[in-house]
Design an enzyme around this catalytic site. Sequence first.
Site, mmCIF file in Angstrom:
data_model
loop_
_atom_site.group_PDB
_atom_site.id
_atom_site.type_symbol
_atom_site.label_atom_id
_atom_site.label_comp_id
_atom_site.label_asym_id
_atom_site.label_seq_id
_atom_site.Cartn_x
_atom_site.Cartn_y
_atom_site.Cartn_z
ATOM 1 N N CYS A 45 0.863 -1.179 0.000
ATOM 2 C CA CYS A 45 0.000 0.000 0.000
ATOM 3 C C CYS A 45 0.897 1.225 0.000
ATOM 4 C CB CYS A 45 -0.898 -0.003 1.233
ATOM 5 S SG CYS A 45 -1.892 1.487 1.450
ATOM 6 N N CYS A 74 -0.774 3.501 -7.216
ATOM 7 C CA CYS A 74 -1.622 2.886 -6.188
ATOM 8 C C CYS A 74 -1.726 1.415 -6.520
ATOM 9 C CB CYS A 74 -3.006 3.548 -6.172
ATOM 10 S SG CYS A 74 -4.227 2.711 -5.111
#
Length: 279
Positions: free
Chosen positions: A70, A177
């Site tokens: 992440c 992302c």
Amino acid sequence: MKIALMDSGIGLLAAAAAVRRLRPDVGLVLSSDPDGLPWGPRTPDDVASRALAVARAAAAHAPDALVVACNTASVHALPALRAELEPRIPVIGTVPAIKPAAAGGGPVAIWATPATTGSAYQQRLIAEFASGVDVTEVPCPGLADAVQYADDRRIDAAIAAAAALTPPGVTTVVLGCTHYELVEERIRAALRPVTGRDVTLHGSADAVAAQALRRIGADARPDAGTASDTWPAPGTASGAVPAPGAGLTVLLSGRPSELPPAALTYPEGRLLGAGAPVA
């Protein structure tokens, strides 16, 4: 061997599938936080708190390494995670692949969440790894959330909006992302009419998976046996060879569970879930 991966949601699937392809015999622990997502709009302290809770749930399963799959958590929580877990459990962060993308000379676009786009963190990476390269930062509002819930209509709309903001001269796009890597082909298809070419997409999953194996002293062996050769999955008879994907533990905000239905709409989720009992 066992590798844990953590994220706010299903963005960890790309890196987990990359580990599975490199070493099918490595057990996987997937720890996410559906109760607290999205993490992007949260304060740095809140992100660190949520990330620590998710990491502790994974650490309880005694992995040999933890991948922070992440970007947001890597920015705001990596020091806290390493302070708590290392050296007992090596912690591998995720960094947008700006360096390899810029190596081709550009022009480069960086697709990222609105919170990351224009952030001091991303600006530092651009200055360090892409100095002298034409870089355009493209915010992608709603894309990560749409991918999380496998909402095709919203995914297509968010990708189309980001593609419209991408300069036509761009040859390379950084996927900033981890969720975006689950829809790579749709991003590539949307950019084709904008750029007139197939752009090169740079995600982080493969590099992170390779680094995790290095940290535990394991070589890439795509032909290796299944995870249960060294870590039997529940219900698997001793010495039996289970289906690919065995040795999978899924934790949703700390609760043992199965892969969420949305995860199974992506090839990476289906790879991980194929025949996998929940540990």
